[in-house]
Design a protein around this motif. Structure first.
Motif, PDB file in Angstrom:
ATOM      1  N   GLU A 189       0.954  -0.657  -0.055  1.00 32.82           N
ATOM      2  CA  GLU A 189      -0.045   0.516   0.063  1.00 32.82           C
ATOM      3  C   GLU A 189       1.004   1.094   0.212  1.00 32.82           C
ATOM      4  O   GLU A 189       1.708   1.365   0.340  1.00 32.82           O
ATOM      5  CB  GLU A 189      -0.788   0.502   1.503  1.00 32.82           C
ATOM      6  CG  GLU A 189      -2.020   1.347   1.390  1.00 32.82           C
ATOM      7  CD  GLU A 189      -2.022   1.413   3.049  1.00 32.82           C
ATOM      8  OE1 GLU A 189      -2.264   1.698   3.436  1.00 32.82           O
ATOM      9  OE2 GLU A 189      -3.353   0.184   2.868  1.00 32.82           O
ATOM     10  N   ILE A 190       0.787   2.547  -0.937  1.00 34.57           N
ATOM     11  CA  ILE A 190       1.353   3.458  -0.957  1.00 34.57           C
ATOM     12  C   ILE A 190       0.788   4.285  -1.189  1.00 34.57           C
ATOM     13  O   ILE A 190      -0.878   4.294  -1.625  1.00 34.57           O
ATOM     14  CB  ILE A 190       2.967   3.099  -1.894  1.00 34.57           C
ATOM     15  CG1 ILE A 190       3.569   4.648  -2.391  1.00 34.57           C
ATOM     16  CG2 ILE A 190       1.817   3.001  -3.124  1.00 34.57           C
ATOM     17  CD1 ILE A 190       4.698   4.185  -2.500  1.00 34.57           C
ATOM     18  N   SER A 191       0.704   5.928  -1.028  1.00 32.72           N
ATOM     19  CA  SER A 191       0.035   7.160  -1.602  1.00 32.72           C
ATOM     20  C   SER A 191       0.651   7.211  -3.182  1.00 32.72           C
ATOM     21  O   SER A 191       1.854   6.550  -3.180  1.00 32.72           O
ATOM     22  CB  SER A 191       0.694   7.856  -0.369  1.00 32.72           C
ATOM     23  OG  SER A 191       1.824   8.407  -0.764  1.00 32.72           O
ATOM     24  N   LEU A 192       0.026   7.862  -3.683  1.00 32.04           N
ATOM     25  CA  LEU A 192       0.167   8.294  -5.180  1.00 32.04           C
ATOM     26  C   LEU A 192       1.283   9.788  -4.691  1.00 32.04           C
ATOM     27  O   LEU A 192       2.308   9.041  -5.483  1.00 32.04           O
ATOM     28  CB  LEU A 192      -1.536   9.230  -5.904  1.00 32.04           C
ATOM     29  CG  LEU A 192      -1.153   9.622  -6.979  1.00 32.04           C
ATOM     30  CD1 LEU A 192      -1.297   8.378  -8.105  1.00 32.04           C
ATOM     31  CD2 LEU A 192      -1.958  10.542  -7.315  1.00 32.04           C
ATOM     32  N   ASN A 193       1.465  10.017  -3.830  1.00 32.03           N
ATOM     33  CA  ASN A 193       2.530  11.171  -3.924  1.00 32.03           C
ATOM     34  C   ASN A 193       3.766   9.921  -3.991  1.00 32.03           C
ATOM     35  O   ASN A 193       4.799  10.446  -3.968  1.00 32.03           O
ATOM     36  CB  ASN A 193       2.034  12.120  -2.462  1.00 32.03           C
ATOM     37  CG  ASN A 193       1.637  13.100  -3.111  1.00 32.03           C
ATOM     38  OD1 ASN A 193       0.866  13.243  -4.298  1.00 32.03           O
ATOM     39  ND2 ASN A 193       0.877  14.089  -2.228  1.00 32.03           N
ATOM     40  N   GLU A 194       4.027   9.719  -2.559  1.00 34.36           N
ATOM     41  CA  GLU A 194       5.200   8.892  -2.765  1.00 34.36           C
ATOM     42  C   GLU A 194       5.278   8.044  -2.863  1.00 34.36           C
ATOM     43  O   GLU A 194       5.798   7.891  -3.922  1.00 34.36           O
ATOM     44  CB  GLU A 194       4.901   7.490  -1.389  1.00 34.36           C
ATOM     45  CG  GLU A 194       4.069   7.936   0.633  1.00 34.36           C
ATOM     46  CD  GLU A 194       4.073   7.446   1.362  1.00 34.36           C
ATOM     47  OE1 GLU A 194       4.113   7.786   2.510  1.00 34.36           O
ATOM     48  OE2 GLU A 194       3.286   6.052   0.578  1.00 34.36           O
ATOM     49  N   LEU A 195       4.183   7.546  -4.070  1.00 34.69           N
ATOM     50  CA  LEU A 195       4.808   7.293  -4.897  1.00 34.69           C
ATOM     51  C   LEU A 195       5.156   7.494  -6.518  1.00 34.69           C
ATOM     52  O   LEU A 195       6.484   6.940  -7.189  1.00 34.69           O
ATOM     53  CB  LEU A 195       4.044   5.832  -5.952  1.00 34.69           C
ATOM     54  CG  LEU A 195       3.708   4.856  -7.545  1.00 34.69           C
ATOM     55  CD1 LEU A 195       4.649   3.637  -6.948  1.00 34.69           C
ATOM     56  CD2 LEU A 195       2.736   4.489  -7.511  1.00 34.69           C
TER      57      LEU A 195
END
Length: 146
Positions: free
Chosen positions: A49-55
């Motif tokens: 699971e990852i945030s759009l910003n982190e990705l």
């Protein structure tokens, strides 16, 4: 480092990237994904699971490019996007069951390919290759040119 050495380094890296890029285009684009989508699937799969910003930051892409890539993956039923209940600007990305299958397929084919590459390096040079690649990655992180 003189100009001749830096030019040689550039050429070696260019050839390496090109040769590995051919692999990515032919092997990792399975199930109708592009190379960009493939990279996103791998990173989401590894993170679970990852945030759009982190990705976007992890893949060194701007948020709008990452958002378009994720939109295509959502339409292909490979990922789901969930909005944070309190902050609608925070988007979490997860793989669907189908996305997980694609992720596992990509990881498996890449593992086999890189095992093959690594086994073709003389055993006494393998550690040196890994150390050299890590030094190169660290140097590139420190000195962003463009």
């Amino acid at each position: 480092m003189n100009t001749k050495e830096s030019h040689y380094l550039r050429e070696l890296i260019r050839i390496l990237v090109r040769n590995l890029g051919i692999l990515e285009k032919s092997e990792a684009t399975c199930c109708g994904t592009t190379v960009a989508q493939c990279h996103a699937i791998v990173e989401i799969g590894r993170a679970a699971e990852i945030s759009l910003n982190e990705l976007a930051e992890l893949l060194s892409l701007d948020k709008s490019t990452m958002s378009r890539t994720i939109n295509n993956l959502v339409q292909s039923d490979l990922v789901v996007r969930e909005l944070h209940p309190e902050d609608r600007r925070y988007v979490t990305i997860k793989l669907t069951e189908e996305g997980l299958k694609v992720f596992k397929s990509i990881e498996s084919s890449m593992e086999q390919y890189y095992k093959s590459i690594f086994s073709s390096i003389p055993e006494e040079k393998r550690e040196q290759v890994l150390e050299s690649l890590q030094l190169l990655i660290d140097a590139a992180k420190e000195d962003k040119c463009c």
